[in-house]
Design a protein around this motif. Structure first.
Motif, PDB file in Angstrom:
ATOM      1  N   GLU A 205      -2.813   0.817  11.819  1.00 14.81           N
ATOM      2  CA  GLU A 205      -2.491   0.545  10.416  1.00 14.81           C
ATOM      3  C   GLU A 205      -3.486  -0.394   9.737  1.00 14.81           C
ATOM      4  OE1 GLU A 205       2.350   0.852  10.206  1.00 14.81           O
ATOM      5  OE2 GLU A 205       1.481  -0.731  11.447  1.00 14.81           O
ATOM      6  N   PHE A 206      -4.319  -1.096  10.515  1.00 15.12           N
ATOM      7  CA  PHE A 206      -5.304  -1.993   9.923  1.00 15.12           C
ATOM      8  C   PHE A 206      -6.707  -1.409   9.946  1.00 15.12           C
ATOM      9  CE2 PHE A 206      -2.036  -5.165  11.399  1.00 15.12           C
ATOM     10  CZ  PHE A 206      -1.526  -5.385  10.127  1.00 15.12           C
TER      11      PHE A 206
ATOM     12  N   ALA B 254      -7.042   1.868   3.118  1.00  9.86           N
ATOM     13  CA  ALA B 254      -7.477   2.419   1.827  1.00  9.86           C
ATOM     14  C   ALA B 254      -6.394   3.262   1.161  1.00  9.86           C
ATOM     15  CB  ALA B 254      -8.730   3.268   2.026  1.00  9.86           C
ATOM     16  N   ILE B 255      -5.333   3.581   1.889  1.00 10.99           N
ATOM     17  CA  ILE B 255      -4.220   4.350   1.334  1.00 10.99           C
ATOM     18  C   ILE B 255      -3.158   3.363   0.852  1.00 10.99           C
ATOM     19  CG2 ILE B 255      -2.418   6.046   1.840  1.00 10.99           C
ATOM     20  CD1 ILE B 255      -4.272   7.153   4.013  1.00 10.99           C
ATOM     21  N   ARG B 256      -2.804   3.419  -0.428  1.00 10.61           N
ATOM     22  CA  ARG B 256      -1.892   2.456  -1.070  1.00 10.61           C
ATOM     23  C   ARG B 256      -2.321   1.017  -0.771  1.00 10.61           C
ATOM     24  NH1 ARG B 256       1.431   6.610   0.659  1.00 10.61           N
ATOM     25  NH2 ARG B 256       1.964   5.583   2.608  1.00 10.61           N
ATOM     26  N   PRO B 257      -3.555   0.661  -1.086  1.00 11.04           N
ATOM     27  CA  PRO B 257      -4.110  -0.639  -0.675  1.00 11.04           C
ATOM     28  C   PRO B 257      -3.405  -1.837  -1.294  1.00 11.04           C
ATOM     29  CG  PRO B 257      -5.586   0.460  -2.224  1.00 11.04           C
ATOM     30  CD  PRO B 257      -4.541   1.459  -1.851  1.00 11.04           C
TER      31      PRO B 257
ATOM     32  N   LYS C 218      -0.195  -2.696   0.502  1.00 14.45           N
ATOM     33  CA  LYS C 218      -0.444  -3.245   1.838  1.00 14.45           C
ATOM     34  C   LYS C 218      -1.002  -4.659   1.763  1.00 14.45           C
ATOM     35  CE  LYS C 218      -0.885   1.253   4.028  1.00 14.45           C
ATOM     36  NZ  LYS C 218      -1.736   2.253   4.699  1.00 14.45           N
ATOM     37  N   ARG C 219      -1.855  -4.931   0.788  1.00 12.45           N
ATOM     38  CA  ARG C 219      -2.382  -6.290   0.642  1.00 12.45           C
ATOM     39  C   ARG C 219      -1.259  -7.271   0.330  1.00 12.45           C
ATOM     40  NH1 ARG C 219      -6.907  -3.835  -2.037  1.00 12.45           N
ATOM     41  NH2 ARG C 219      -5.982  -4.292  -4.072  1.00 12.45           N
ATOM     42  N   ILE C 220      -0.321  -6.847  -0.511  1.00 12.67           N
ATOM     43  CA  ILE C 220       0.810  -7.719  -0.847  1.00 12.67           C
ATOM     44  C   ILE C 220       1.662  -7.971   0.397  1.00 12.67           C
ATOM     45  CG2 ILE C 220       2.977  -7.830  -2.134  1.00 12.67           C
ATOM     46  CD1 ILE C 220       1.535  -6.314  -4.394  1.00 12.67           C
ATOM     47  N   ALA C 221       1.925  -6.916   1.181  1.00 10.06           N
ATOM     48  CA  ALA C 221       2.740  -7.071   2.391  1.00 10.06           C
ATOM     49  C   ALA C 221       2.095  -8.037   3.374  1.00 10.06           C
ATOM     50  CB  ALA C 221       2.957  -5.709   3.050  1.00 10.06           C
ATOM     51  N   VAL C 222       0.786  -7.934   3.566  1.00  5.56           N
ATOM     52  CA  VAL C 222       0.092  -8.826   4.486  1.00  5.56           C
ATOM     53  C   VAL C 222       0.108 -10.260   3.955  1.00  5.56           C
ATOM     54  CG1 VAL C 222      -2.164  -9.410   5.463  1.00  5.56           C
ATOM     55  CG2 VAL C 222      -1.376  -7.035   5.488  1.00  5.56           C
TER      56      VAL C 222
END
Length: 395
Positions: free
Chosen positions: A140-141, A147-150, A153-157
C-alpha cells in the motif's frame, strides 16, 4: 541474551490475532488471500493463531458459506467471520478476539478502516492489553499504490502519525523494496521485518507441454481489474500490434468504472486481436489457466510480492512484467521480458517479439520459466515472520 550482550527475561509471544478484510473461502481479493492463508497455515508449531475477518467477499452483499459471528475451526485455525457491516456484530467480534488475550495483533492492511485502523486505535487506548503490533501493508505504500486517491491516503497517514499510532510497532515487508517504501513514509528508523510471503505452491514447476498447438499467440492476464494491475496499458499496447493474438482476461471487476474504460479499449482493438473478459475464477483454477497460455503479460504499477507471478512460473508459463515487483531478477534469469517503461509502444514491441518466436523457442521460454521457479522455490526463505518477531532482536 539481548542485542547489547546483557541477559534479560523475554516474553516470547505465542498467540497471534490476525486481522484481515478477506480470508478463505473469500476469493475475489486475489493473491493476497492465498498468501495470507499460507502464512496462517505455516506458523511455528508453538504458536496459536486466531483470524478475525469479514463474512463477505470483496464487494459482495451476500455472506460467505460459513457461520457468521462465532469462532470456527478452519484447517486447525480459529477463524471469526464477523458481519462488519453491522456495527453491533462488528464490535461483538472485536470483543470476542479480546477475550482470547492475543499477545500480538497482526494487521494484513494499513488503510483498511475496520480491520486495521480502528483496531489499532483501540490498541492505543489499551483494548488489546498491551499486545504488540505487527503490520503488513501489502504494497500500500508503493509509489503506484499511493498515486491512487493520493489526497485521501496522505490525510490518513497524517492523522495516523498525529495520533502516534506508528510508535512502537513492527512492520512486515515482503521484500527489501517494500521495506524502503515503508521507511520513506514513516522514517529511516522504522522497525521492519523483511520476510517474503508464504505460498502453498509445489516445490517443483509443472513441466511444459511437449509441443505447442499452432495458432495465434495466447496471452493470459490474471489479476483484479483495477488501475494498479495495468490491463488498460496492455490493451493500449495491443492496439499497436500486427501479430495475431488472443487475450484472455480473468479477474474480479473490483473497479467498475475502470472495467468500463477497459471495455471501451477492447472495442477499439484491431481485427488481429481477440480479447475475452472471463470474470473471476476460483483460486484452484489459476494455475490451469496459466498452463494453457503462452505468456502472462502483467504491466502492474507495483507488487509487494506478486503471488500470481509465482503461480504462472509454477506451471512453466513465461511472464512479461514491469520492473516494480520483487520478481525482476528471477524473471530475467528465465529469459522473460522485464520492462521499465509504461509506454504502450514499448510493450507492443515486446509482445510482437514474443509473437514472432517459433514453437520451439516458445517451449524453450516455458522450460526456462519452470527452471527459474524451481531455483526460487528451493531457496531458504528463513524463519516465519512470527518467529522473527519472537526473537530478542525484535521484541
Amino acid at each position: 541474551m539481548s542485542p547489547d550482550g546483557s541477559t534479560r527475561t523475554m516474553n516470547v509471544p505465542t498467540k497471534f490475532a490476525v486481522f484481515a478484510p478477506l480470508f478463505p473461502p473469500a476469493t475475489l481479493g486475489g493473491g493476497p488471500i492465498r498468501t495470507l492463508k499460507a502464512l496462517v497455515d505455516s506458523v511455528p508449531t508453538d504458536t496459536q493463531t486466531l483470524v478475525f475477518t469479514s463474512d463477505r467477499d470483496m464487494g459482495q452483499s451476500n455472506p460467505l458459506p460459513v457461520r457468521s459471528n462465532e469462532w470456527l475451526a478452519i484447517d486447525g485455525v480459529q477463524v471469526y467471520y464477523g458481519t462488519a457491516s453491522s456495527l453491533r456484530s462488528y464490535l461483538r467480534g472485536l470483543g470476542e478476539v479480546r477475550k482470547e488475550r492475543p499477545e500480538v495483533t497482526y494487521y494484513n492492511s494499513f488503510f483498511n478502516p475496520r480491520f486495521s485502523l480502528f483496531p489499532q486505535l483501540l490498541g492505543r487506548i489499551g483494548f488489546w492489553r498491551g499486545a504488540q503490533i505487527l503490520l503488513a501493508p501489502r504494497g500500500e505504500f508503493g509509489r503506484g499504490a499511493l498515486a491512487i486517491r493520493p489526497l485521501k491516503k496522505r490525510i490518513a497517514v497524517a492523522v495516523y502519525k498525529m495520533l502516534g499510532l506508528h510508535r512502537g510497532i513492527a512492520w512486515h515487508a515482503s521484500s527489501v523494496n517494500e521495506a524502503e517504501d515503508i521507511r520513506a513514509v514513516f522514517g529511516e528508523t522504522t522497525r521492519v521485518l523483511v520476510r517474503e510471503d508464504e505460498t502453498s505452491l509445489p516445490i517443483v514447476a509443472e513441466k511444459p507441454p511437449a509441443a505447442r498447438v499452432d495458432g495465434p499467440l495466447r496471452i493470459v492476464f490474471v489479476s483484479r481489474l483495477n488501475p494498479m494491475k495495468g490491463l488498460d496499458l496492455l490493451l493500449r499496447s495491443l492496439t499497436l500490434t500486427q501479430a495475431t493474438i488472443t487475450l484472455d482476461v480473468f479477474g474480479n471487476s473490483e473497479d467498475l468504472k475502470y472495467v468500463q474504460d477497459c471495455q471501451e479499449l477492447i472495442d477499439e482493438l484491431p481485427v488481429n486481436v481477440r480479447c475475452t473478459l472471463h470474470g473471476s475464477i476460483a483460486p484452484e483454477s489459476v494455475r490451469g489457466i496459466f498452463a494453457e497460455g503462452d505468456v502472462f503479460v502483467f504491466p502492474t504499477a507495483g507488487e509487494n510480492f506478486g503471488h500470481v507471478i509465482a503461480e504462472a512460473l509454477s506451471v512453466s508459463c513465461p511472464v512479461m512484467c514491469s520492473d516494480v515487483t520483487p520478481w525482476s531478477d528471477v524473471l530475467r534469469q528465465a529469459g522473460c521480458e522485464v520492462l521499465g517503461s509504461r509506454d504502450p509502444q514499448e510493450w507492443s514491441i515486446a509482445i510482437e517479439s514474443f509473437a514472432a518466436l517459433s514453437p520451439h523457442e516458445v517451449r524453450e521460454r516455458r522450460r526456462a520459466a519452470g527452471a527459474a521457479f524451481d531455483c526460487w522455490s528451493q531457496v531458504d526463505k528463513g524463519e516465519h515472520v512470527f518467529a522473527l518477531l519472537a526473537r530478542s532482536a525484535f521484541v
